[in-house]
Write a protein that holds these residues in place. Structure first.
Motif, PDB file in Angstrom:
ATOM      1  N   GLN A   1      -3.800  15.355  -1.526  1.00  0.00           N
ATOM      2  CA  GLN A   1      -2.714  14.123  -2.665  1.00  0.00           C
ATOM      3  C   GLN A   1      -2.963  13.367  -1.004  1.00  0.00           C
ATOM      4  O   GLN A   1      -2.837  12.214  -2.033  1.00  0.00           O
ATOM      5  CB  GLN A   1      -1.820  14.686  -2.827  1.00  0.00           C
ATOM      6  CG  GLN A   1      -2.026  15.313  -3.330  1.00  0.00           C
ATOM      7  CD  GLN A   1      -0.496  16.356  -4.023  1.00  0.00           C
ATOM      8  OE1 GLN A   1       0.099  16.435  -2.215  1.00  0.00           O
ATOM      9  NE2 GLN A   1       0.165  17.690  -4.791  1.00  0.00           N
ATOM     10  N   SER A   2      -3.422  13.413  -0.377  1.00  0.00           N
ATOM     11  CA  SER A   2      -3.629  11.778   0.397  1.00  0.00           C
ATOM     12  C   SER A   2      -4.524  10.940   0.590  1.00  0.00           C
ATOM     13  O   SER A   2      -5.445  11.905  -0.219  1.00  0.00           O
ATOM     14  CB  SER A   2      -3.134  12.274   2.007  1.00  0.00           C
ATOM     15  OG  SER A   2      -4.641  13.093   2.440  1.00  0.00           O
ATOM     16  N   PRO A   3      -4.578   9.999   1.150  1.00  0.00           N
ATOM     17  CA  PRO A   3      -5.621   9.136   0.338  1.00  0.00           C
ATOM     18  C   PRO A   3      -7.107   9.803   1.005  1.00  0.00           C
ATOM     19  O   PRO A   3      -8.103  10.324   0.641  1.00  0.00           O
ATOM     20  CB  PRO A   3      -5.718   7.709   1.450  1.00  0.00           C
ATOM     21  CG  PRO A   3      -4.544   7.685   1.275  1.00  0.00           C
ATOM     22  CD  PRO A   3      -3.534   8.670   1.509  1.00  0.00           C
TER      23      PRO A   3
ATOM     24  N   THR B   1     -10.377   4.158   2.392  1.00  0.00           N
ATOM     25  CA  THR B   1      -8.937   2.964   2.780  1.00  0.00           C
ATOM     26  C   THR B   1      -7.437   3.112   3.010  1.00  0.00           C
ATOM     27  O   THR B   1      -6.799   3.537   2.530  1.00  0.00           O
ATOM     28  CB  THR B   1      -8.720   2.078   1.105  1.00  0.00           C
ATOM     29  OG1 THR B   1      -9.676   1.904   0.459  1.00  0.00           O
ATOM     30  CG2 THR B   1      -8.279   0.655   2.128  1.00  0.00           C
ATOM     31  N   THR B   2      -7.983   2.773   4.266  1.00  0.00           N
ATOM     32  CA  THR B   2      -6.599   2.418   5.173  1.00  0.00           C
ATOM     33  C   THR B   2      -5.470   0.603   5.399  1.00  0.00           C
ATOM     34  O   THR B   2      -6.531  -0.506   4.779  1.00  0.00           O
ATOM     35  CB  THR B   2      -6.814   2.895   6.653  1.00  0.00           C
ATOM     36  OG1 THR B   2      -7.010   1.932   6.935  1.00  0.00           O
ATOM     37  CG2 THR B   2      -7.487   3.932   6.601  1.00  0.00           C
TER      38      THR B   2
ATOM     39  N   ALA C   1      -5.089  -0.575   7.514  1.00  0.00           N
ATOM     40  CA  ALA C   1      -5.996  -2.076   8.276  1.00  0.00           C
ATOM     41  C   ALA C   1      -7.559  -1.920   8.118  1.00  0.00           C
ATOM     42  O   ALA C   1      -7.706  -3.497   8.370  1.00  0.00           O
ATOM     43  CB  ALA C   1      -5.520  -0.591   9.822  1.00  0.00           C
ATOM     44  N   LYS C   2      -7.906  -1.234   7.843  1.00  0.00           N
ATOM     45  CA  LYS C   2      -9.474  -1.108   7.502  1.00  0.00           C
ATOM     46  C   LYS C   2     -10.392  -0.374   6.477  1.00  0.00           C
ATOM     47  O   LYS C   2      -9.188   0.623   6.178  1.00  0.00           O
ATOM     48  CB  LYS C   2     -10.171  -1.020   8.618  1.00  0.00           C
ATOM     49  CG  LYS C   2     -10.333  -0.019   9.174  1.00  0.00           C
ATOM     50  CD  LYS C   2     -10.694   0.047  10.693  1.00  0.00           C
ATOM     51  CE  LYS C   2     -10.836   1.473  11.176  1.00  0.00           C
ATOM     52  NZ  LYS C   2     -11.562   0.667  13.058  1.00  0.00           N
ATOM     53  N   VAL C   3     -11.385  -0.106   6.245  1.00  0.00           N
ATOM     54  CA  VAL C   3     -11.422   0.950   5.259  1.00  0.00           C
ATOM     55  C   VAL C   3     -13.352   1.632   6.602  1.00  0.00           C
ATOM     56  O   VAL C   3     -13.241   1.369   7.511  1.00  0.00           O
ATOM     57  CB  VAL C   3     -13.358   0.504   4.215  1.00  0.00           C
ATOM     58  CG1 VAL C   3     -13.884   1.704   3.955  1.00  0.00           C
ATOM     59  CG2 VAL C   3     -12.108  -0.322   3.463  1.00  0.00           C
ATOM     60  N   VAL C   4     -12.625   2.908   6.303  1.00  0.00           N
ATOM     61  CA  VAL C   4     -13.390   4.500   7.374  1.00  0.00           C
ATOM     62  C   VAL C   4     -14.301   4.882   6.748  1.00  0.00           C
ATOM     63  O   VAL C   4     -13.670   5.225   5.183  1.00  0.00           O
ATOM     64  CB  VAL C   4     -12.113   4.884   8.020  1.00  0.00           C
ATOM     65  CG1 VAL C   4     -12.386   5.720   8.888  1.00  0.00           C
ATOM     66  CG2 VAL C   4     -10.791   3.955   8.986  1.00  0.00           C
ATOM     67  N   GLU C   5     -15.008   4.850   7.215  1.00  0.00           N
ATOM     68  CA  GLU C   5     -16.338   5.636   6.604  1.00  0.00           C
ATOM     69  C   GLU C   5     -16.368   6.867   7.662  1.00  0.00           C
ATOM     70  O   GLU C   5     -16.151   6.796   8.640  1.00  0.00           O
ATOM     71  CB  GLU C   5     -17.104   5.101   6.156  1.00  0.00           C
ATOM     72  CG  GLU C   5     -18.229   5.777   5.867  1.00  0.00           C
ATOM     73  CD  GLU C   5     -19.678   4.733   5.420  1.00  0.00           C
ATOM     74  OE1 GLU C   5     -20.641   5.015   4.547  1.00  0.00           O
ATOM     75  OE2 GLU C   5     -20.451   4.200   6.403  1.00  0.00           O
ATOM     76  N   TYR C   6     -16.402   7.577   6.925  1.00  0.00           N
ATOM     77  CA  TYR C   6     -16.615   9.655   7.396  1.00  0.00           C
ATOM     78  C   TYR C   6     -17.928   9.864   6.984  1.00  0.00           C
ATOM     79  O   TYR C   6     -17.863   9.754   5.304  1.00  0.00           O
ATOM     80  CB  TYR C   6     -15.290  10.667   6.542  1.00  0.00           C
ATOM     81  CG  TYR C   6     -14.199  10.473   7.518  1.00  0.00           C
ATOM     82  CD1 TYR C   6     -13.701  10.049   8.597  1.00  0.00           C
ATOM     83  CD2 TYR C   6     -13.388   8.983   6.567  1.00  0.00           C
ATOM     84  CE1 TYR C   6     -12.665   9.322   9.542  1.00  0.00           C
ATOM     85  CE2 TYR C   6     -12.209   8.801   7.088  1.00  0.00           C
ATOM     86  CZ  TYR C   6     -11.764   9.347   8.039  1.00  0.00           C
ATOM     87  OH  TYR C   6     -10.510   8.953   8.930  1.00  0.00           O
ATOM     88  N   GLU C   7     -18.673  10.509   7.309  1.00  0.00           N
ATOM     89  CA  GLU C   7     -19.676  11.686   7.059  1.00  0.00           C
ATOM     90  C   GLU C   7     -19.348  13.662   7.450  1.00  0.00           C
ATOM     91  O   GLU C   7     -18.686  13.467   7.800  1.00  0.00           O
ATOM     92  CB  GLU C   7     -21.038  11.616   8.113  1.00  0.00           C
ATOM     93  CG  GLU C   7     -22.164  12.107   7.544  1.00  0.00           C
ATOM     94  CD  GLU C   7     -23.384  12.624   8.132  1.00  0.00           C
ATOM     95  OE1 GLU C   7     -24.391  13.079   7.663  1.00  0.00           O
ATOM     96  OE2 GLU C   7     -23.576  11.536   9.719  1.00  0.00           O
ATOM     97  N   VAL C   8     -19.912  14.217   6.807  1.00  0.00           N
ATOM     98  CA  VAL C   8     -19.085  15.498   6.108  1.00  0.00           C
ATOM     99  C   VAL C   8     -19.743  15.641   7.166  1.00  0.00           C
ATOM    100  O   VAL C   8     -20.796  16.177   7.073  1.00  0.00           O
ATOM    101  CB  VAL C   8     -18.511  15.750   5.281  1.00  0.00           C
ATOM    102  CG1 VAL C   8     -18.332  17.128   4.818  1.00  0.00           C
ATOM    103  CG2 VAL C   8     -17.720  15.114   3.882  1.00  0.00           C
ATOM    104  N   VAL C   9     -19.850  16.619   8.419  1.00  0.00           N
ATOM    105  CA  VAL C   9     -20.519  17.333   9.054  1.00  0.00           C
ATOM    106  C   VAL C   9     -20.396  19.050   8.504  1.00  0.00           C
ATOM    107  O   VAL C   9     -21.902  19.616   9.093  1.00  0.00           O
ATOM    108  CB  VAL C   9     -20.247  17.076  10.440  1.00  0.00           C
ATOM    109  CG1 VAL C   9     -20.875  15.364   9.908  1.00  0.00           C
ATOM    110  CG2 VAL C   9     -19.625  17.020  11.370  1.00  0.00           C
ATOM    111  N   GLU C  10     -19.529  19.490   8.242  1.00  0.00           N
ATOM    112  CA  GLU C  10     -19.081  20.807   8.197  1.00  0.00           C
ATOM    113  C   GLU C  10     -18.155  20.758   7.217  1.00  0.00           C
ATOM    114  O   GLU C  10     -16.951  20.714   7.083  1.00  0.00           O
ATOM    115  CB  GLU C  10     -19.316  21.474   9.840  1.00  0.00           C
ATOM    116  CG  GLU C  10     -18.783  23.076   9.309  1.00  0.00           C
ATOM    117  CD  GLU C  10     -18.236  23.559  11.234  1.00  0.00           C
ATOM    118  OE1 GLU C  10     -17.765  25.162  10.824  1.00  0.00           O
ATOM    119  OE2 GLU C  10     -17.759  22.590  11.680  1.00  0.00           O
TER     120      GLU C  10
END
Length: 158
Positions: A121-123, A140-141, A143-152
């Motif tokens: 349930q966390s962002p 969206t945090t 402080a900023k918008v963080v972008e992640y790539e799913v690698v595994e």
């Protein structure tokens, strides 16, 4: 609505409940009786502390009983999936810093950042659900918008 929890998380709550009922509750009852024996309760700090501890124990017992009643154990042993689901351990790369992070998606009561366990349930958890290797997610945090790539995506026994 049932709350998802891993078998390990459910067992940990049951163990805490047993400890509170069988060890902590009798211990505090004994402490109250001992403090009462000292006489005047109006200025008895030991008695006040023991009664306060008893209130905490009883409220925690009620809280755990409620959580266990609402819990739905999700068995992830032997599970495989090419999408992120409850119980998955997900490796991501934060795009700005190129740092690798690993999160295991668990129920609200099991979340513990020291062990990289985050609530579904966390962002971040909500953003990762349903994603596949190679997908990008934005979180969206404050402080900023963080972008992640799913690698595994993998599953470990819990």
């Amino acid at each position: 609505m049932p709350t998802p929890i891993t078998k390990k998380g459910y067992d940990a709550l049951k163990a805490e409940l047993d400890r509170l009922r069988k060890i902590e509750r009798p211990r505090v009852i004994e402490a109250i009786a001992e403090a009462r024996a000292h006489g005047d309760l109006s200025e008895n700090a030991e008695y006040d502390a023991a009664k306060e501890r008893q209130g905490f124990i009883e409220s925690r017992i009620a809280e755990i009983e409620s959580k266990l009643a609402d819990a739905r154990v999700v068995d992830i042993s032997g599970r495989t999936s090419d999408t992120v689901v409850f119980g998955a351990t997900v490796c991501v790369i934060e795009q700005e810093s190129q740092s690798k992070k690993q999160y295991t998606l668990v129920g609200q009561d099991e979340a513990d950042m020291k062990f990289n366990k985050i609530s579904v349930q966390s962002p971040v958890g909500r953003a990762l659900i349903g994603k596949r290797v190679g997908d990008f997610v934005e979180v969206t945090t404050p402080a900023k918008v963080v972008e992640y790539e799913v690698v595994e995506i993998r599953f470990e026994d819990m």
